[in-house]
Write a protein that holds these residues in place. Structure first.
Motif, PDB file in Angstrom:
ATOM      1  N   LEU A   1      -1.172   2.470  10.321  1.00 41.22           N
ATOM      2  CA  LEU A   1      -1.604   1.734   9.237  1.00 41.22           C
ATOM      3  C   LEU A   1      -0.522   1.007   8.344  1.00 41.22           C
ATOM      4  O   LEU A   1      -0.770  -0.157   7.843  1.00 41.22           O
ATOM      5  CB  LEU A   1      -2.552   2.386   8.161  1.00 41.22           C
ATOM      6  N   TYR A   2       0.772   1.773   8.696  1.00 44.49           N
ATOM      7  CA  TYR A   2       1.925   1.148   7.851  1.00 44.49           C
ATOM      8  C   TYR A   2       2.275  -0.423   8.173  1.00 44.49           C
ATOM      9  O   TYR A   2       2.020  -0.873   9.209  1.00 44.49           O
ATOM     10  CB  TYR A   2       2.810   1.958   8.255  1.00 44.49           C
ATOM     11  N   ARG A   3       2.474  -1.059   7.291  1.00 42.63           N
ATOM     12  CA  ARG A   3       3.206  -2.516   7.182  1.00 42.63           C
ATOM     13  C   ARG A   3       4.293  -2.621   6.435  1.00 42.63           C
ATOM     14  O   ARG A   3       4.334  -1.910   5.518  1.00 42.63           O
ATOM     15  CB  ARG A   3       1.810  -3.324   6.638  1.00 42.63           C
ATOM     16  N   ASP A   4       4.999  -3.694   6.886  1.00 45.81           N
ATOM     17  CA  ASP A   4       6.323  -3.888   5.974  1.00 45.81           C
ATOM     18  C   ASP A   4       5.885  -3.862   4.487  1.00 45.81           C
ATOM     19  O   ASP A   4       4.916  -4.610   4.124  1.00 45.81           O
ATOM     20  CB  ASP A   4       6.915  -5.153   6.299  1.00 45.81           C
ATOM     21  N   GLY A   5       6.638  -3.111   3.544  1.00 42.92           N
ATOM     22  CA  GLY A   5       6.198  -3.486   2.119  1.00 42.92           C
ATOM     23  C   GLY A   5       5.445  -2.092   1.732  1.00 42.92           C
ATOM     24  O   GLY A   5       5.407  -1.824   0.309  1.00 42.92           O
ATOM     25  N   ASP A   6       5.044  -1.380   2.619  1.00 41.35           N
ATOM     26  CA  ASP A   6       4.377  -0.272   2.435  1.00 41.35           C
ATOM     27  C   ASP A   6       5.163   1.053   2.136  1.00 41.35           C
ATOM     28  O   ASP A   6       6.204   1.148   2.363  1.00 41.35           O
ATOM     29  CB  ASP A   6       3.220   0.256   3.243  1.00 41.35           C
ATOM     30  N   GLU A   7       4.581   2.016   1.557  1.00 35.52           N
ATOM     31  CA  GLU A   7       5.546   3.151   1.402  1.00 35.52           C
ATOM     32  C   GLU A   7       4.660   4.511   1.795  1.00 35.52           C
ATOM     33  O   GLU A   7       3.401   4.597   1.350  1.00 35.52           O
ATOM     34  CB  GLU A   7       5.972   3.273  -0.245  1.00 35.52           C
ATOM     35  N   ILE A   8       5.304   5.555   2.601  1.00 34.00           N
ATOM     36  CA  ILE A   8       4.586   6.658   2.789  1.00 34.00           C
ATOM     37  C   ILE A   8       5.325   7.829   2.133  1.00 34.00           C
ATOM     38  O   ILE A   8       6.437   8.085   2.265  1.00 34.00           O
ATOM     39  CB  ILE A   8       4.652   7.029   4.351  1.00 34.00           C
ATOM     40  N   VAL A   9       4.530   8.499   1.323  1.00 32.30           N
ATOM     41  CA  VAL A   9       4.921   9.904   0.840  1.00 32.30           C
ATOM     42  C   VAL A   9       4.348  10.939   1.450  1.00 32.30           C
ATOM     43  O   VAL A   9       3.145  11.199   1.744  1.00 32.30           O
ATOM     44  CB  VAL A   9       4.368  10.118  -0.811  1.00 32.30           C
TER      45      VAL A   9
ATOM     46  N   LYS B   1       0.758  11.107  -9.780  1.00 30.10           N
ATOM     47  CA  LYS B   1       2.085  11.140 -10.134  1.00 30.10           C
ATOM     48  C   LYS B   1       2.869   9.820  -9.261  1.00 30.10           C
ATOM     49  O   LYS B   1       3.606   9.151  -9.881  1.00 30.10           O
ATOM     50  CB  LYS B   1       2.909  12.442  -9.880  1.00 30.10           C
ATOM     51  N   GLU B   2       2.613   9.956  -8.091  1.00 31.66           N
ATOM     52  CA  GLU B   2       3.212   8.903  -7.160  1.00 31.66           C
ATOM     53  C   GLU B   2       2.425   7.545  -7.128  1.00 31.66           C
ATOM     54  O   GLU B   2       3.175   6.622  -6.429  1.00 31.66           O
ATOM     55  CB  GLU B   2       3.255   9.356  -5.650  1.00 31.66           C
ATOM     56  N   LYS B   3       1.384   7.356  -7.927  1.00 28.07           N
ATOM     57  CA  LYS B   3       0.440   6.360  -8.165  1.00 28.07           C
ATOM     58  C   LYS B   3       0.283   5.765  -6.408  1.00 28.07           C
ATOM     59  O   LYS B   3       0.532   4.609  -6.276  1.00 28.07           O
ATOM     60  CB  LYS B   3       1.302   5.203  -8.746  1.00 28.07           C
ATOM     61  N   VAL B   4      -0.320   6.494  -5.579  1.00 24.11           N
ATOM     62  CA  VAL B   4      -0.591   6.436  -4.509  1.00 24.11           C
ATOM     63  C   VAL B   4      -1.980   5.359  -4.358  1.00 24.11           C
ATOM     64  O   VAL B   4      -2.921   5.615  -5.380  1.00 24.11           O
ATOM     65  CB  VAL B   4      -0.760   7.496  -3.073  1.00 24.11           C
ATOM     66  N   ASP B   5      -2.097   4.431  -3.361  1.00 27.37           N
ATOM     67  CA  ASP B   5      -3.500   3.952  -2.938  1.00 27.37           C
ATOM     68  C   ASP B   5      -4.319   4.622  -2.255  1.00 27.37           C
ATOM     69  O   ASP B   5      -5.563   4.250  -2.212  1.00 27.37           O
ATOM     70  CB  ASP B   5      -3.322   2.412  -2.525  1.00 27.37           C
ATOM     71  N   MET B   6      -3.810   5.515  -1.238  1.00 30.26           N
ATOM     72  CA  MET B   6      -4.865   6.331  -0.762  1.00 30.26           C
ATOM     73  C   MET B   6      -4.273   7.462  -0.247  1.00 30.26           C
ATOM     74  O   MET B   6      -2.854   7.614  -0.099  1.00 30.26           O
ATOM     75  CB  MET B   6      -4.974   5.562   0.859  1.00 30.26           C
ATOM     76  N   ILE B   7      -4.743   8.759   0.043  1.00 31.29           N
ATOM     77  CA  ILE B   7      -4.372  10.107   0.310  1.00 31.29           C
ATOM     78  C   ILE B   7      -5.001  10.179   1.900  1.00 31.29           C
ATOM     79  O   ILE B   7      -5.947   9.803   2.255  1.00 31.29           O
ATOM     80  CB  ILE B   7      -5.211  11.167  -0.627  1.00 31.29           C
TER      81      ILE B   7
ATOM     82  N   MET C   1       0.905  -1.179  -0.073  1.00 26.28           N
ATOM     83  CA  MET C   1       0.034  -0.016   0.131  1.00 26.28           C
ATOM     84  C   MET C   1       0.842   1.263  -0.129  1.00 26.28           C
ATOM     85  O   MET C   1       1.909   1.270   0.573  1.00 26.28           O
ATOM     86  CB  MET C   1      -0.916  -0.072   1.487  1.00 26.28           C
ATOM     87  N   LYS C   2       0.552   2.034  -0.840  1.00 26.10           N
ATOM     88  CA  LYS C   2       1.339   3.403  -0.937  1.00 26.10           C
ATOM     89  C   LYS C   2       0.311   4.510  -0.343  1.00 26.10           C
ATOM     90  O   LYS C   2      -0.843   4.681  -1.051  1.00 26.10           O
ATOM     91  CB  LYS C   2       1.779   3.767  -2.236  1.00 26.10           C
ATOM     92  N   TYR C   3       0.830   5.463   0.499  1.00 24.26           N
ATOM     93  CA  TYR C   3       0.129   6.437   1.187  1.00 24.26           C
ATOM     94  C   TYR C   3       0.639   7.897   0.877  1.00 24.26           C
ATOM     95  O   TYR C   3       1.905   8.001   0.770  1.00 24.26           O
ATOM     96  CB  TYR C   3       0.025   6.491   2.612  1.00 24.26           C
ATOM     97  N   LEU C   4      -0.099   8.887   0.258  1.00 25.51           N
ATOM     98  CA  LEU C   4       0.244  10.324   0.127  1.00 25.51           C
ATOM     99  C   LEU C   4      -0.244  10.753   1.674  1.00 25.51           C
ATOM    100  O   LEU C   4      -1.684  10.851   1.601  1.00 25.51           O
ATOM    101  CB  LEU C   4      -0.157  10.792  -0.995  1.00 25.51           C
TER     102      LEU C   4
ATOM    103  N   PRO D   1      13.382   4.826   9.579  1.00 20.82           N
ATOM    104  CA  PRO D   1      13.292   3.249   9.716  1.00 20.82           C
ATOM    105  C   PRO D   1      12.277   2.781   8.595  1.00 20.82           C
ATOM    106  O   PRO D   1      12.194   1.366   8.493  1.00 20.82           O
ATOM    107  CB  PRO D   1      12.891   3.156  11.079  1.00 20.82           C
ATOM    108  N   ILE D   2      11.447   3.369   8.263  1.00 16.83           N
ATOM    109  CA  ILE D   2      10.421   3.076   7.415  1.00 16.83           C
ATOM    110  C   ILE D   2      10.452   3.390   5.935  1.00 16.83           C
ATOM    111  O   ILE D   2      11.368   4.293   5.636  1.00 16.83           O
ATOM    112  CB  ILE D   2       9.024   3.329   7.701  1.00 16.83           C
TER     113      ILE D   2
END
Length: 155
Positions: free
Chosen positions: A23-31, A100-106, A1-4, A77-78
């Motif tokens: 909400l963050y889990r391993d493999g996720d990304e936060i922008v 642009k960042e192709k996020v899954d959630m704002i 999951m990718k968050y903005l 660390p994340i």
């Protein structure tokens, strides 16, 4: 999951970031992105000179970059990235960044405006909910922070 996460340094945007960390889990990304609306859009030209407006814009941008540098260190660390962008319209800039960042959630914090204030001033979160192509999580004021709950990490 990718968050903005739209971050402006306010308590409400901090709550949005804290909720995202929960909400963050391993493999996720936060922008984490700060959007600085150019001051010339709102400045009264009879009060502010062009030089004044430019100085205000530069100060706001410098402050946002310093804030993002601190966040970058805290979030080390994340999987994340911190961005600062100037724009003419914060709402449209958030939508453009999400695409642009192709996020899954704002994720945005809410200012908790009354119905009348929302009508007169508009609501960034309401605009995003109505126009985003991805889900929008609006974190209301007064929400308690949530510690990261990564089930893959050992206590």
């Amino acid at each position: 999951m990718k968050y903005l996460v739209a971050y402006d340094g306010s308590n409400n945007s901090r709550l949005g970031l804290e909720r995202t960390l929960g909400l963050y889990r391993d493999g996720d990304e936060i922008v984490v992105s700060s959007f600085i609306q150019r001051y010339y859009d709102v400045a009264d030209p009879t009060v502010f000179s062009t030089a004044d407006v430019s100085a205000i814009d530069e100060d706001m941008l410098k402050s946002a970059k310093e804030s993002q540098a601190m966040l970058d260190e805290l979030l080390k660390p994340i999987n994340h990235k911190c961005l600062v962008e100037t724009c003419d319209d914060v709402r449209e800039a958030i939508l453009t960044m999400a695409e642009k960042e192709k996020v899954d959630m704002i994720v945005v914090g809410s200012r908790g405006l009354s119905a009348l204030s929302r009508f007169v001033l508009g609501s960034t979160s309401q605009y995003l909910v109505n126009h985003a192509d991805v889900p929008v999580l609006v974190v209301p004021p007064g929400t308690t922070q949530h510690a990261p709950q990564n089930s893959d990490k050992k206590a």
